[in-house]
Every structure is written in C-alpha cells, then in structure tokens.
Design a protein around this motif. Structure first.
Motif, PDB file in Angstrom:
ATOM      1  N   ASN A 113       0.801  -1.237   0.000  1.00  0.00           N
ATOM      2  CA  ASN A 113       0.000   0.000   0.000  1.00  0.00           C
ATOM      3  C   ASN A 113       0.827   1.278   0.000  1.00  0.00           C
ATOM      4  OD1 ASN A 113      -2.252   1.716   0.089  1.00  0.00           O
ATOM      5  ND2 ASN A 113      -2.345   1.665   2.328  1.00  0.00           N
ATOM      6  N   GLU A 114       1.603   1.454  -1.062  1.00  0.00           N
ATOM      7  CA  GLU A 114       2.312   2.726  -1.204  1.00  0.00           C
ATOM      8  C   GLU A 114       1.351   3.817  -1.628  1.00  0.00           C
ATOM      9  OE1 GLU A 114       4.642   5.952  -3.121  1.00  0.00           O
ATOM     10  OE2 GLU A 114       3.070   4.705  -3.995  1.00  0.00           O
ATOM     11  N   GLU A 115       0.323   3.452  -2.412  1.00  0.00           N
ATOM     12  CA  GLU A 115      -0.519   4.474  -3.051  1.00  0.00           C
ATOM     13  C   GLU A 115      -1.480   5.169  -2.088  1.00  0.00           C
ATOM     14  OE1 GLU A 115      -0.043   5.767  -5.795  1.00  0.00           O
ATOM     15  OE2 GLU A 115       0.951   4.335  -7.095  1.00  0.00           O
ATOM     16  N   GLY A 116      -2.034   4.421  -1.159  1.00  0.00           N
ATOM     17  CA  GLY A 116      -2.924   5.061  -0.189  1.00  0.00           C
ATOM     18  C   GLY A 116      -4.278   5.480  -0.738  1.00  0.00           C
ATOM     19  N   SER A 117      -4.626   5.043  -1.954  1.00  0.00           N
ATOM     20  CA  SER A 117      -5.921   5.467  -2.518  1.00  0.00           C
ATOM     21  C   SER A 117      -7.086   4.737  -1.860  1.00  0.00           C
ATOM     22  CB  SER A 117      -5.949   5.241  -4.033  1.00  0.00           C
ATOM     23  OG  SER A 117      -5.540   3.918  -4.345  1.00  0.00           O
ATOM     24  N   ARG A 118      -6.870   3.459  -1.510  1.00  0.00           N
ATOM     25  CA  ARG A 118      -7.933   2.706  -0.853  1.00  0.00           C
ATOM     26  C   ARG A 118      -7.837   2.844   0.666  1.00  0.00           C
ATOM     27  NH1 ARG A 118      -8.811  -3.889  -1.025  1.00  0.00           N
ATOM     28  NH2 ARG A 118     -10.643  -3.923   0.335  1.00  0.00           N
ATOM     29  N   PHE A 119      -6.615   2.740   1.185  1.00  0.00           N
ATOM     30  CA  PHE A 119      -6.378   2.827   2.632  1.00  0.00           C
ATOM     31  C   PHE A 119      -5.370   3.940   2.905  1.00  0.00           C
ATOM     32  CE2 PHE A 119      -7.112  -1.858   1.965  1.00  0.00           C
ATOM     33  CZ  PHE A 119      -8.263  -1.992   2.731  1.00  0.00           C
ATOM     34  N   ALA A 120      -5.787   4.987   3.597  1.00  0.00           N
ATOM     35  CA  ALA A 120      -4.858   6.072   3.944  1.00  0.00           C
ATOM     36  C   ALA A 120      -4.093   5.685   5.214  1.00  0.00           C
ATOM     37  CB  ALA A 120      -5.626   7.360   4.175  1.00  0.00           C
ATOM     38  N   PRO A 121      -2.858   6.126   5.442  1.00  0.00           N
ATOM     39  CA  PRO A 121      -2.074   6.977   4.552  1.00  0.00           C
ATOM     40  C   PRO A 121      -1.317   6.168   3.501  1.00  0.00           C
ATOM     41  CG  PRO A 121      -0.797   6.540   6.512  1.00  0.00           C
ATOM     42  CD  PRO A 121      -2.105   5.812   6.674  1.00  0.00           C
ATOM     43  N   SER A 122      -0.759   6.897   2.543  1.00  0.00           N
ATOM     44  CA  SER A 122       0.111   6.265   1.558  1.00  0.00           C
ATOM     45  C   SER A 122       1.416   5.843   2.238  1.00  0.00           C
ATOM     46  CB  SER A 122       0.382   7.232   0.409  1.00  0.00           C
ATOM     47  OG  SER A 122       0.939   8.423   0.898  1.00  0.00           O
ATOM     48  N   MET A 123       2.226   5.079   1.549  1.00  0.00           N
ATOM     49  CA  MET A 123       3.510   4.552   2.069  1.00  0.00           C
ATOM     50  C   MET A 123       3.304   3.803   3.373  1.00  0.00           C
ATOM     51  SD  MET A 123       6.148   7.602   1.057  1.00  0.00           S
ATOM     52  CE  MET A 123       5.255   9.040   1.562  1.00  0.00           C
ATOM     53  N   MET A 124       2.175   3.076   3.458  1.00  0.00           N
ATOM     54  CA  MET A 124       1.815   2.408   4.706  1.00  0.00           C
ATOM     55  C   MET A 124       2.824   1.328   5.101  1.00  0.00           C
ATOM     56  SD  MET A 124      -1.759   0.474   5.640  1.00  0.00           S
ATOM     57  CE  MET A 124      -2.737   1.916   6.024  1.00  0.00           C
ATOM     58  N   GLY A 125       3.181   0.470   4.156  1.00  0.00           N
ATOM     59  CA  GLY A 125       4.071  -0.655   4.483  1.00  0.00           C
ATOM     60  C   GLY A 125       5.434  -0.198   4.932  1.00  0.00           C
ATOM     61  N   SER A 126       6.031   0.749   4.222  1.00  0.00           N
ATOM     62  CA  SER A 126       7.369   1.208   4.613  1.00  0.00           C
ATOM     63  C   SER A 126       7.309   2.066   5.874  1.00  0.00           C
ATOM     64  CB  SER A 126       8.053   1.958   3.463  1.00  0.00           C
ATOM     65  OG  SER A 126       7.287   3.063   3.035  1.00  0.00           O
ATOM     66  N   SER A 127       6.169   2.716   6.116  1.00  0.00           N
ATOM     67  CA  SER A 127       6.034   3.506   7.356  1.00  0.00           C
ATOM     68  C   SER A 127       5.998   2.589   8.576  1.00  0.00           C
ATOM     69  CB  SER A 127       4.762   4.358   7.320  1.00  0.00           C
ATOM     70  OG  SER A 127       4.853   5.340   6.312  1.00  0.00           O
ATOM     71  N   VAL A 128       5.296   1.462   8.462  1.00  0.00           N
ATOM     72  CA  VAL A 128       5.252   0.508   9.576  1.00  0.00           C
ATOM     73  C   VAL A 128       6.631  -0.128   9.764  1.00  0.00           C
ATOM     74  CG1 VAL A 128       4.280  -1.695  10.377  1.00  0.00           C
ATOM     75  CG2 VAL A 128       2.775   0.059   9.406  1.00  0.00           C
ATOM     76  N   ALA A 129       7.256  -0.505   8.646  1.00  0.00           N
ATOM     77  CA  ALA A 129       8.564  -1.188   8.731  1.00  0.00           C
ATOM     78  C   ALA A 129       9.642  -0.307   9.348  1.00  0.00           C
ATOM     79  CB  ALA A 129       8.995  -1.653   7.338  1.00  0.00           C
TER      80      ALA A 129
END
Lengths: 404, 404
Positions: A113-129
């Motif tokens: 989920n880098e795009e964030g169009s369906r689930f905000a925010p974008s860059m979700m995976g790298s933000s959690v990691a």
C-alpha cells in the motif's frame, strides 16, 4: 505483470489488498522462489525475497510497490519492484561467478500500500517497517466499504524477526517530464519537495435548492468550490512552476439533487521546491479561508495532516549513483522528487539510493503512463550496477537497521 | 409520526423505501384502517386510503408524501399527508352528520418517493400514477448501493384498477419565508417557477497531484468547481432575487488523495419566476461552459433533463381556495411555488387546489425546519373546508381521471 488488474484503457487497477493486488503478489512470490530467493511476509503485508550470499550479514534491500491507483499506469511502482528483482538476481549470479565479492546479502521488497488510494495513509508498508506508523493502527484502517487493512490482507503468516538492512535502493518512473525534455536517462534523486497537506471540512447548512432565497444560503459546496478555485489560483500568485497545488478528493453531504450541501470534506495539497514559496502559499491560503468563510457564509475547519520541508536524500547515495551512471555511460542529472516514495521512509534509517527513469510526457496516475523500453532497460542495468556496489559494501559503515 | 426515522438534531431521515419510510407507511395504513378507510397500494408504492360516501362515484383525492431528504425536517410532505388524513376524516364525519352532502367519494394518498434523493427522479409515485413515467422504468431505478426501487418496495400486493379521481388537493409548508414575513397564514398557490435542470459531466484526465506540472493538468474537479462558482454568480448578473441557482450533488472520479480527477458528474439547477430571466441565465451559462472548458482544459457534457416554463395552477382551484380562506377568516395571499410538488403532476389531469402554510424563517430540507402549531392547525381547518367543498362537487364538471 501488467496482465494482473489490466484495464481496457491499457493500464492497471490494483488497489492495495484487492484481488488484482493479491494476484500480482502471488506471481511475484513465485518469481522469487523459482530463482532461489526465500520469501517472507511481515505483519503489514510487505513481501521480502531474501538471498543469502554472506551468512549472517545484513541485507542490501531494493524494491518499490506493486499496488496502484484506480485506472493507473503499468509502471508506477511495479517497474521498481521488477527492476529490483532483476538487479538482485543479476548480483546473485555475479557473486556466484566471482564478478562481485559480496560483504552483504541482497533482498527485494514489495512495500504494501504505497498508493494510499484505498487505505490512507500512503507509504503504509514502509512507514510501519521503519517505525513511523504503529502496526495496529495501520491494520485497523478502513476503506469506504468499511473493510479493514487486516481483512484485505487476509490470513497472515507467523511473524518473523524483521530484516536487518544495511542500505536501500529504489528506482521509479519520474512522473514528470524533466528527464524526457533534457533527453537524459537517469535521474539521481537528491531531495524531496516541501509539502503541506490539509484535511478540510467546509460546514454550511442544508436547505432546499429551489425554495431557499440566495441570501439565506450557507451552501457548503459553493464554499468548497471557491476553495478549490482559490487553491489553483495560488499557483498564479507565485513564480511560475514554483507551487503545485490540488484538491482531488471530495465528499459532499448529503449529496442530494434538491438539498444544498451541509458539509463538504476534502483534501488539499501544496508542494514546492522552495520552502519560502510554500510558506508564502500557506499564508495566502489562510487569507483565502477567511474570505471564503465570509463570502459563502460557511465555516472551514482545516487540519494540517502532513508537513515537511525540503528533505535531502543522503549525499553518499547520490554520489554512488552518479559514479555508477558515469561508469555505465548513461546520461544522468540530479533531480528532485515531487511525489513521495517508500525510499522517503528508508532514507531516514539507512544509506539510500533513489533513481528515476523518464516518463513519456510526464503522464502518471493515468492508464496512458509509459516509459520507453530502452529507458526501462537502462534503468535495470543502472540498478544492477548500484546493487553490485552496495553488496560489495559501498555506503556501509557497519551500522544496520532492523525493520519492524 | 415524526418518531419514525427521528434524528438527534430534531428532524427525520426517511428516504424512500428505507426502513423508516416503511415504518411510517405501516403506521399510516393503521391510522386509515382504524378510521374505516379501505387501504390500497398501487404498483409503484403509492398508498391510498379510500372512503366511499357515494357508491360508484369518483374520488376527491388529497395527500402529499411521507418520505424525506437525508437529515430533513418533520413537516416537508408528512404534514400534508397527515393534514389530508384529518381533513378526509372530518369530511367523512360531516357527511355522516348531514353537515356535508357528498356527490363524490374521498381518498387520501401518500405518494411514493416525492423527494428523489435516494431514487431519481423526484415525484416518482405521482409521475407513474399520472402516466408521465413508465412503471417498469421507475421500478428499475437504482440507488448508489445498486438496490432497485422494486427491491426497496419489497413484496407488492396484486395490482387493482387505478383510482378514478375527480379533483385533488394538497397542503405543504412553504419552504420559503414570504408568508411569515407577510404574517399571512395561507398561501394560495397559483403557479410554479420556471426551471432548467441539467446533468453535467466535466471530463479531464487523471494525473499525479504532486508531480504533474500545473500547465499539463486537465483537472476535472477544478473545472467542476469553476462551474459551481459560475452558477452561483449567475444570480448576481440578474435582478436581485430573480434567479435561484445551485449545484448540490457531485461524484468525483477516482476521488483519490493523490490523483487528479478524470471526471466529475453533477446536477445543475436554475429556477426563476420569470421565463425571460431563466432564458437569459441559460444563455449566460452557455458562455460560462465555454470559458471554463478553455480555462481548465476540460470538456463539459451537459444534458438538459428537465425544463419547464412558468406553469399555472388551474384558476378554479385558486378561486375555490380563496373563497374557503375568506369564509374561515384566515389571512391568505396568492403565491408561487419554487419547489415541485405531487400536485404539479395532479394539476395536469384534474382540477387541483394547492395550499401553503408558513415555514419559520423559510428553513427546509434541514432538521430545524418548523411551522408554528397555530399555522399547522389552521392549515388542517383550511384543507378540511376545501375538502368539504370538493366532495360537495365544486370544481367537478363531470370529467374524471383514472390513475395508472
């Protein structure tokens, strides 16, 4: 890869956690496994393909994202994942053949989920990691149908310890037209534009669209429209090209053909390569808020959700990339990125290289998005050379970072 | 009645075919049955309460609608149905007691889906009953969740022959503030404002909100916003109060925080008491379409979906109502309606009386919508007197109309 979620207009639609996203991810895991990579998934759905060259050493990680915007192009993100996979595989073979002497291991990643169009925010995976977003918070995010990230991801494998990362590299299409106009193949990303992102609610009052006299109206959609126009016109009050501004998402309540809107909720995005320009744009915007509140008899709530200044990429990575491009004889230029990328998160924790290849006419987030084959292939060669340098220990001064 | 679909803000939410609408309708059928009315439903969900006073004679029909806008007031439509039920019941008792000599029968109606907020178009039930809209077409209309009118109505009783109607009467809140300001109790509706209603699609191109340079953007939401502002400003180019204009419904595609809109679909509504003003507004609007297409680099498709000139209510009904108000000593004034009502359909097929009572501050389509108790009660007395006159044969010259 672009057959997954293919659209009639020649693009793809693979929003995060959709069936098409899962299909691409399954295909990607197969590609990795066939070539001897060990596949791991973390709790937020990032997929890692690991190849151990030096037992116990940390990893050089490369990747991007396989998810897309709605009705999007084939290259945004997906090109970077595929290029990273090929570059990693090239390094593995070069190591086996003695052309590279590895001091680190190599891994590939599809950030969820880098795009964030369906689930905000974008860059979700790298933000959690990278510890910037709590896992539980991310898993609980819902789409407009009320489906959570956790539900969209489905059954999760048992969590394993996070990957120990020494350095990171990513390649992406430019999504602008500077490289194409300069007839240059490789962009060496050295900084991210400054940005201010707002969440806006324009509050008015429901009323009959026909019977209510104009002076009694407190029409939230009129107020919101004045704001969209004002946000666009901000760019004309500042030096040409200095500010990018937009509103692209809007919810109108109650959205009925005969009832004036009581509330409009929307995003608002200002970006500039100059922090001074961005500051001036924010000042001008504040004045506009007041003018519009008076003119449309509405109140405007605004919440600054994201704000960052001009952020540099580590100079070591830019210099390494410059040397690599020069060695390969590829034309290259320093460039800034307007868009965010997963490397924006990774650069804060490990030495990072961020590369661009040209986008035809700068078209992106559109089915017509394209990159010339020769540029795409040159990008893979470039990333492979960067990977060989990183695996050989360049930029690595002994520190590493364990992903969440 | 206003406990069905009651909202925290003191209003109601009973969109057509919703659970709350069905609950109100069930309650209404019970009210009618308890008082000796025979309940019938037609194929589009209009509910009729029939009371035979003169075996075989046609009916004087009175009513309005029980459905509401989202977060709406308690009076819009529901007041008219309840007033009609009480007026009919009063006439039935007066007939039994010999105070009225009926030559016609009396019936009450809840017209299905007058509001049109969930299922377009508005005035659906009365449009089908008067042959202006095909039943099959109406039943197939879907809401945003894909539910059809037929599904929302649920199991339908066996169709019976349509009611033979001799005349029609309806009372409604004004939804404006002319009566309140004139301190007048009864509005005698003599005409409907002229109107032009459009369906609009603004077409642009998807692009990245950050990376795309401003001059390359073909932002459909910017174009749509320019149009909303232009539609509002049309009212300032014409004599004060002469034009009412609005956009109240908007669909943004793809509605993503980082992708410029490729398309915005919306309604557009112009109304005037002067056909000349409306014609001029349409001319000015056509110029605006072209300006906006050039300025925002978009194309605008527009389809005129509804257009009518100044439409008179039959003068016989206005005169009957005037005599009735005078006889009861109620202050009264001729008035035009800006909003459409089910009587707009009925007046085209039978002699019709349309009445208004004051709205406090003109507030409507809003939970704060209100009417003073004294005005509401005077309205019921007024409608009861009109009903007695109609049942006695006034306005009836032998013709009648069989509803579909």
């Amino acid at each position: 890869m672009s057959t997954f979620g293919a659209t009639a207009g020649g693009g793809v639609e693979r929003q995060a956690g959709s069936e098409a996203d899962h299909a691409t991810r399954a295909w990607f895991k197969g590609w990795l496994t066939e070539r001897g990579f060990t596949v791991r998934e973390d709790a937020i759905g990032n997929i890692f393909g690991l190849y151990e060259l030096v037992p116990g050493a940390p990893y050089v990680l490369m990747g991007s994202h396989l998810d897309s915007q709605p009705l999007a192009g084939r290259f945004d993100g997906a090109y970077g994942v595929l290029a990273a996979a090929h570059a990693a595989h090239t390094v593995v073979r070069a190591s086996a053949e003695g052309r590279v002497t590895p001091t680190l291991n190599v891994a590939v990643v599809d950030w969820f989920n880098e795009e964030g169009s369906r689930f905000a925010p974008s860059m979700m995976g790298s933000s959690v990691a990278t510890g910037k977003l709590a896992l539980a918070e991310a898993l609980a995010v819902t789409d407009t149908a009320g489906i959570t990230v956790a539900e969209a991801l489905g059954e999760r494998p048992e969590p394993v310890p996070g990957l120990e990362v020494a350095s990171y590299a990513e390649i992406h299409i430019e999504q602008g037209r500077l490289l194409e106009e300069a007839q240059t193949t490789i962009g060496l990303v050295h900084a991210t534009w400054a940005a201010s992102k707002y969440r806006i609610s324009v509050n008015g009052a429901q009323a009959h669209t026909g019977a209510t006299v104009m002076e009694d109206r407190r029409d939230a959609l009129y107020g919101a429209s004045l704001l969209v126009v004002a946000v666009r016109e901000l760019t004309e009050l500042l030096p040409e090209g200095a500010l990018h501004s937009s509103v692209s998402e809007m919810e109108v309540l109650p959205n009925s053909p005969v009832t004036l809107a009581r509330q409009v909720n929307m995003n608002l995005d200002l970006r500039s390569a100059s922090e001074e320009v961005l500051a001036r744009a924010n000042e001008l915007l504040a004045e506009k808020f007041e003018e519009i509140e008076a003119k449309a008899k509405v109140s405007i709530e605004r919440r600054l959700t994201h704000a960052w200044g001009l952020v540099d990429y580590p100079s070591g990575g830019v210099e390494l990339a410059r040397e690599s491009a020069a060695a390969l004889g590829l034309s290259h230029t320093p460039i800034m990125t307007v868009a965010g990328h997963d490397s924006t998160n990774m650069k804060d924790v490990v030495p990072t290289v961020m590369l661009f290849v040209p986008s035809i006419q700068g078209v992106s987030h559109n089915e017509a998005e394209d990159t010339r084959d020769a540029d795409a292939v040159d990008g893979v060669a470039m990333l492979s050379d960067v990977a060989a340098r990183l695996v050989s220990g360049e930029l690595h001064e002994g520190d590493s970072y364990r992903l969440a």
